[in-house]
Design a protein around this motif. Structure first.
Motif, PDB file in Angstrom:
ATOM      1  N   ARG A   1      48.404  45.805  53.834  1.00 16.51           N
ATOM      2  CA  ARG A   1      48.724  45.190  52.542  1.00 16.51           C
ATOM      3  C   ARG A   1      50.181  44.727  52.437  1.00 16.51           C
ATOM      4  O   ARG A   1      50.459  43.725  51.787  1.00 16.51           O
ATOM      5  CB  ARG A   1      48.481  46.171  51.400  1.00 16.51           C
TER       6      ARG A   1
ATOM      7  N   LYS B   1      48.372  51.985  45.881  1.00 14.38           N
ATOM      8  CA  LYS B   1      47.319  51.676  46.868  1.00 14.38           C
ATOM      9  C   LYS B   1      47.785  52.052  48.261  1.00 14.38           C
ATOM     10  O   LYS B   1      48.965  51.892  48.589  1.00 14.38           O
ATOM     11  CB  LYS B   1      47.022  50.164  46.889  1.00 14.38           C
TER      12      LYS B   1
ATOM     13  N   GLN C   1      42.938  53.822  46.188  1.00 11.84           N
ATOM     14  CA  GLN C   1      43.839  53.368  45.122  1.00 11.84           C
ATOM     15  C   GLN C   1      43.656  54.183  43.854  1.00 11.84           C
ATOM     16  O   GLN C   1      42.562  54.634  43.546  1.00 11.84           O
ATOM     17  CB  GLN C   1      43.688  51.880  44.846  1.00 11.84           C
TER      18      GLN C   1
ATOM     19  N   GLU D   1      51.596  48.460  42.740  1.00 12.22           N
ATOM     20  CA  GLU D   1      51.409  47.130  42.159  1.00 12.22           C
ATOM     21  C   GLU D   1      51.449  47.227  40.654  1.00 12.22           C
ATOM     22  O   GLU D   1      50.819  48.118  40.075  1.00 12.22           O
ATOM     23  CB  GLU D   1      50.021  46.609  42.520  1.00 12.22           C
ATOM     24  N   GLY D   2      52.133  46.291  40.026  1.00 13.47           N
ATOM     25  CA  GLY D   2      52.091  46.201  38.566  1.00 13.47           C
ATOM     26  C   GLY D   2      50.658  45.921  38.134  1.00 13.47           C
ATOM     27  O   GLY D   2      49.928  45.199  38.811  1.00 13.47           O
TER      28      GLY D   2
ATOM     29  N   VAL E   1      47.751  44.165  36.368  1.00 14.54           N
ATOM     30  CA  VAL E   1      47.521  42.817  35.837  1.00 14.54           C
ATOM     31  C   VAL E   1      46.421  42.904  34.778  1.00 14.54           C
ATOM     32  O   VAL E   1      45.297  43.312  35.084  1.00 14.54           O
ATOM     33  CB  VAL E   1      47.059  41.852  36.957  1.00 14.54           C
TER      34      VAL E   1
ATOM     35  N   GLU F   1      38.473  37.859  37.344  1.00 15.80           N
ATOM     36  CA  GLU F   1      38.728  37.893  38.788  1.00 15.80           C
ATOM     37  C   GLU F   1      37.911  36.781  39.416  1.00 15.80           C
ATOM     38  O   GLU F   1      36.729  36.607  39.095  1.00 15.80           O
ATOM     39  CB  GLU F   1      38.285  39.225  39.383  1.00 15.80           C
TER      40      GLU F   1
ATOM     41  N   ASN G   1      45.218  38.489  44.953  1.00 19.11           N
ATOM     42  CA  ASN G   1      45.097  39.941  45.129  1.00 19.11           C
ATOM     43  C   ASN G   1      44.958  40.291  46.601  1.00 19.11           C
ATOM     44  O   ASN G   1      45.727  41.082  47.127  1.00 19.11           O
ATOM     45  CB  ASN G   1      43.910  40.480  44.323  1.00 19.11           C
ATOM     46  N   GLU G   2      43.991  39.683  47.278  1.00 21.20           N
ATOM     47  CA  GLU G   2      43.669  40.136  48.628  1.00 21.20           C
ATOM     48  C   GLU G   2      43.095  39.012  49.470  1.00 21.20           C
ATOM     49  O   GLU G   2      42.454  38.110  48.940  1.00 21.20           O
ATOM     50  CB  GLU G   2      42.601  41.242  48.523  1.00 21.20           C
TER      51      GLU G   2
HETATM   52  P1  AMP Z   1      41.624  45.784  45.846  1.00 27.95           P
HETATM   53  O1  AMP Z   1      41.167  46.918  46.697  1.00 27.95           O
HETATM   54  O2  AMP Z   1      43.073  45.506  45.951  1.00 27.95           O
HETATM   55  O3  AMP Z   1      40.782  44.551  46.071  1.00 27.95           O
HETATM   56  O4  AMP Z   1      41.323  46.192  44.334  1.00 27.95           O
HETATM   57  C1  AMP Z   1      40.016  46.479  43.884  1.00 27.95           C
HETATM   58  C2  AMP Z   1      39.875  46.133  42.408  1.00 27.95           C
HETATM   59  O5  AMP Z   1      40.798  46.903  41.633  1.00 27.95           O
HETATM   60  C3  AMP Z   1      40.196  44.698  42.078  1.00 27.95           C
HETATM   61  O6  AMP Z   1      39.070  43.865  42.302  1.00 27.95           O
HETATM   62  C4  AMP Z   1      40.581  44.804  40.601  1.00 27.95           C
HETATM   63  O7  AMP Z   1      39.444  44.890  39.786  1.00 27.95           O
HETATM   64  C5  AMP Z   1      41.327  46.111  40.541  1.00 27.95           C
HETATM   65  N1  AMP Z   1      42.773  45.890  40.770  1.00 27.95           N
HETATM   66  C6  AMP Z   1      43.406  45.905  41.964  1.00 27.95           C
HETATM   67  N2  AMP Z   1      44.722  45.641  41.831  1.00 27.95           N
HETATM   68  C7  AMP Z   1      44.948  45.442  40.514  1.00 27.95           C
HETATM   69  C8  AMP Z   1      46.112  45.131  39.731  1.00 27.95           C
HETATM   70  N3  AMP Z   1      47.325  44.994  40.291  1.00 27.95           N
HETATM   71  N4  AMP Z   1      45.950  45.000  38.396  1.00 27.95           N
HETATM   72  C9  AMP Z   1      44.738  45.154  37.807  1.00 27.95           C
HETATM   73  N5  AMP Z   1      43.603  45.454  38.486  1.00 27.95           N
HETATM   74  C10 AMP Z   1      43.693  45.602  39.829  1.00 27.95           C
END
Ligand code: AMP
Length: 377
Positions: A107, A147, A158, A182-183, A185, A190, A267-268
């Motif tokens: 990441r 995370k 996370q 991460e702040g 959001v 999405e 995000n990713e």
């Molecule tokens: P990720 O594993 O980074 O894809 O995160 C999984 C899910 O967590 C995302 O699809 C979002 O629904 C939520 N999420 C991750 N990062 C954030 C963030 N910085 N702010 C708000 N929701 C988040």
């Protein structure tokens, strides 16, 4: 091997899950054979492929033998160790290239890279110690999300931090590796974009779709996303820019948040087919899996146009899988099952797609009604 790969060539796919299965099905339609590398007996992908090597992802000897037997190598699972990637790349073309896999595995590298391309993410800080975490919380505020830097998926690895007490509790549980904070959001929705890019720089992107999660697992994808055209254009442009800047050959899914002001934040990245692209099998002349195989094999890339709007619903765990007989009886539900024998909690067993004439995706009630036995409760 020279490209384009002629018919009957063998595409090596690392990973045996449903993404590999649907890639192999697309490859078969284009006249290719697939050879799957997976630690799993009877994996979803091996069940529809010509050959399988069953070995662990860190078995370097097995990776070498596998590379010798195929014409090009691609992935449906990106967590192969760096040494293994080097071995593969020394023997055959690996598409997407190992440098992209290394970025998406980590990441901190991923966010650094995206920001270097001039593209926004949620604000973030690398966290290597409790003191880093304290400083990061002071800078980004609470709530925020801690995370792991590697191996997080479907919400694993996370924790949402709402207080300093949460931070004190979460840190030791996650800190066996570098972390990022991460702040949070406060997103309006999405979305994601899947883009394919060939070795000649040609690109094809699918429409921006909206993704809804349940228990951190993708539940529904709505195609197209119901967002302003200007925002959609921005999301597509971001996906293309990332593919180009990474010099991608293959497929890339870019997951993004649209915040309340309409701003797009990445995000990713996933340099492979993605769950949010499954709708393309039924709603597009060429699916994400076909574009994946075409890009890897050096074939021309048709545009990622849709002929229909679509809703894709995942079948997760035993409860939804038990609805299979009803699903089969419901006109209009297009069923897909992945050949997994055990429907464990949280496991993706299949999906269904419902098509609507282009431009007529219904509202919430219409979507629920259209999903029949799978209507959200
Ligand atoms: P990720 O594993 O980074 O894809 O995160 C999984 C899910 O967590 C995302 O699809 C979002 O629904 C939520 N999420 C991750 N990062 C954030 C963030 N910085 N702010 C708000 N929701 C988040």
């Amino acid at each position: 091997m020279s490209f384009p790969l002629p018919p009957n060539s063998t595409i090596g796919i690392i990973g045996g899950g449903q993404l590999g299965r649907m890639s192999a099905q697309a490859a078969a339609r284009l006249g290719y054979k697939c050879h799957i590398f997976t630690p799993e007996m009877e994996s979803p992908a091996s069940l529809v492929s010509a050959r399988t090597t069953i070995a662990d992802y860190d078995d370097l000897k097995a990776l070498r033998n596998f590379a010798e037997q195929v014409d090009v190598i691609t992935f449906e699972f990106e967590n192969v160790i760096a040494e293994g990637l080097d071995i593969l790349a020394n023997i055959k073309s690996v598409r997407p290239s190992p440098h992209i896999l290394r970025i998406s595995q980590y990441r901190i590298a991923e966010k650094t890279c995206i920001n270097q391309f001039g593209i926004a993410t949620a604000p973030w800080r690398a966290v290597h110690s409790p003191a880093d975490l304290e400083k990061a919380i002071a800078e980004l505020g609470l709530p925020s999300i801690l995370k792991t830097s590697r191996l997080g998926y479907d919400g694993k690895g996370q924790v949402m931090l709402r207080s300093m007490a949460d931070a004190a509790q979460a840190y030791p549980a996650l800190a066996s590796m570098p972390l990022i904070l991460e702040g949070f959001v406060d997103f309006a929705c999405e979305v994601s974009v899947v883009v394919a890019r060939g070795a000649d720089g040609s690109m094809a992107a699918f429409d921006v779709v909206e993704n809804r999660h349940r228990d951190h697992i993708l539940d529904l994808t709505l195609a197209p996303a119901r967002i302003a055209e200007e925002t959609a254009a921005q999301a597509r442009a971001i996906a293309r820019k990332i593919a180009e800047s990474l010099d991608l050959v293959g497929l890339l899914a870019v997951e993004m948040f649209i915040d309340r002001s309409g701003k797009v934040l990445v995000n990713e990245l996933a340099p492979r087919p993605h769950n949010s692209g499954h709708w393309t099998i039924d709603a597009c002349p060429a699916s994400q899996f076909e574009l994946h195989i075409r890009a890897v094999a050096g074939l021309p890339l048709p545009p990622g146009e849709r002929h229909s709007d679509a809703v894709m619903k995942n079948l997760v765990g035993p409860e939804e899988t038990a609805l299979w007989p009803e699903i089969l009886q419901t006109p209009g539900l297009i069923p897909h099952l992945y050949g997994k024998t055990e429907a464990r909690l949280g496991r993706k067993m299949g999906h269904v797609t419902r098509l609507f004439p282009r431009g007529s995706l219904p509202g919430e009630f219409g979507i629920a009604a259209a999903l029949g036995p799978l209507a959200p409760r």
